[in-house]
Design an enzyme around this catalytic site. Structure first.
Site, mmCIF file in Angstrom:
data_model
loop_
_atom_site.group_PDB
_atom_site.id
_atom_site.type_symbol
_atom_site.label_atom_id
_atom_site.label_comp_id
_atom_site.label_asym_id
_atom_site.label_seq_id
_atom_site.Cartn_x
_atom_site.Cartn_y
_atom_site.Cartn_z
ATOM 1 C CE1 TYR A 1 -3.389 -2.796 0.652
ATOM 2 C CE2 TYR A 1 -4.626 -0.795 1.074
ATOM 3 C CZ TYR A 1 -4.596 -2.141 0.792
ATOM 4 O OH TYR A 1 -5.772 -2.826 0.655
ATOM 5 C CE LYS B 1 1.982 -17.167 -2.784
ATOM 6 N NZ LYS B 1 1.649 -18.586 -3.177
ATOM 7 C CG ASP C 1 -7.882 -5.199 1.403
ATOM 8 O OD1 ASP C 1 -8.843 -4.788 2.083
ATOM 9 O OD2 ASP C 1 -7.822 -5.093 0.167
ATOM 10 C CG ASP D 1 -13.246 -7.823 1.877
ATOM 11 O OD1 ASP D 1 -13.118 -7.073 2.860
ATOM 12 O OD2 ASP D 1 -13.632 -7.430 0.760
#
Ligand code: IPM
Ligand code: MG
Length: 371
Positions: A143, A194, A251, A255
């Site tokens: 971000y 990851k 993020d 969700d």
């Protein structure tokens, strides 16, 4: 009586103002009936601010945010501002608040209330009794990493770059919050990254292994690849307690976790900084995980519960008013048990209510519990 608590309220765009209006009613209820009073300052943020002031958050508003006890944030964004340059997009105001207040620890609890089991798209036996916490790093990663943006290559073609970057300290501090929260819960932490493809993933893996071993040997700890985590969340979410992860994976995974609870409209969040070593003051912002939902804005359909549960998190984490936070959470459960539902969580045999009617039910229930 304790001093008034100062709160900056930023309703934002879309359904933000509608859901915030219901919280404002609850704030007024506390002012009238409760033992705690709030000094509320309201201001524009996001697209609403851009339309009036040409920026998505004003310096004056940032100044207030820096000098207030807590920020309550609605939601920002919408197709109306699709063509606005990135630095002025509605989301930029939200990102500035997170970054400038250094709100690195974003708590996103996904709790499946008994009344809501049938509202989830997953089978009841998979989600029943679920209580997990996604802890998302909020002030770094892709971000905010530099360089970011468009580059023109020597051959005249365009290349666009986002940068994923983390310092050791940024990873360590959010992990510590995660381990400490786990100690008060089911004592289990997963760290999702990851590490099979990303350098930052390897770094997250190394640092989390070290912090777990050296600082929190009493907490059960496991590495998990973020894609596998997404899959395991659907397959068997009960294996998780606290999931610590970076900004982007957080993020996405939050969700996904939200949807297990029946609707994005149910999930609150708290974004916390570290306490100031001298004053002890801790910056904090509370916002629902859902977005501005421009498609239903202004229609009275929005679910105000995520916003209200965010307010409850504010009572708990900024003001140490655990009893009042419990009271708000109980009231939400009671109203759901009575069968009242906004459209997003509507089930057979329940009563469909508008945003405002849901607020009215909540206030009535607050009155009842105060007797
Ligand atoms: C969230 C939202 C924001 C994010 C957007 C609105 C910038 O999706 O809080 O999850 O991506 O962080
Ligand atoms: Mg999101």
């Amino acid at each position: 009586m304790a001093a008034n608590r100062s709160v900056l309220v930023l309703p934002g765009d879309g359904i933000g103002p509608e859901v915030m209006a219901q919280v404002q009613r609850v704030i007024n209820w506390f002012d009238d009936k409760g033992s705690v009073r709030f000094d509320v300052t309201e201001d524009l943020a996001g697209g609403a601010c851009y339309d009036t002031h040409g920026v998505s958050i004003r310096d004056e508003t940032m100044e207030i945010a820096m000098n207030t006890d807590a920020v309550l944030f609605g939601a920002v964004g919408g197709p109306k501002w699709d063509d606005v340059p990135r630095e002025h997009r509605p989301e930029a105001g939200l990102l500035r608040l997170r970054k400038d207040l250094d709100l690195f620890a974003n708590l996103r609890p996904a709790i499946v209330l008994d009344a809501m089991v049938g509202a989830s798209t997953l089978k009841a036996e998979v989600v029943q009794g679920l209580d997990i916490l996604i802890l998302r790093e909020l002030t770094s990663g892709v971000y905010f990493g530099q360089p970011k943006g468009e580059q023109t290559l020597d051959d005249g073609t365009v290349r666009v770059v986002d940068t994923q970057a983390y310092t050791e300290e940024e990873i360590v501090r959010v992990l510590r919050v995660g381990f400490e929260l786990a100690r008060k819960r089911k004592n289990k932490v997963h760290c999702a990254e990851k590490s099979n493809v990303m350098e930052t993933g390897v770094f997250w893996r190394q640092i989390s292994a070290r912090v777990a071993k050296e600082e929190f040997p009493d907490v059960e700890f496991q590495h998990i690849l973020a894609d596998n985590c997404a899959m395991q969340l659907i397959r068997d979410p009960h294996q998780f307690d606290v999931i610590v992860t970076d900004n982007l994976f957080g993020d996405i995974l939050s969700d996904e976790a939200a949807m297990m609870t029946g609707s994005l409209g149910m999930l609150p969040s708290a974004s916390l900084g570290n306490p100031d070593p001298v004053t002890g003051k801790r910056y904090a912002m509370y916002e629902p995980v859902h977005g501005s939902a421009p498609d239903i804005a202004g229609e009275g359909k929005a679910n105000p519960l995520a916003m209200l549960l965010s307010f409850a998190m504010m009572l708990r984490y900024s003001f140490d008013l655990g009893d009042d936070a419990d009271r708000v959470e109980t009231v939400v459960q009671n109203v759901l048990n009575e069968g009242y539902r906004t459209g997003d969580i509507m089930q057979d045999g329940c009563h469909l209510v508008s945003t405002e009617e849901m607020g009215t039910k909540l206030i009535a229930e607050l009155d009842r519990t105060a007797d």
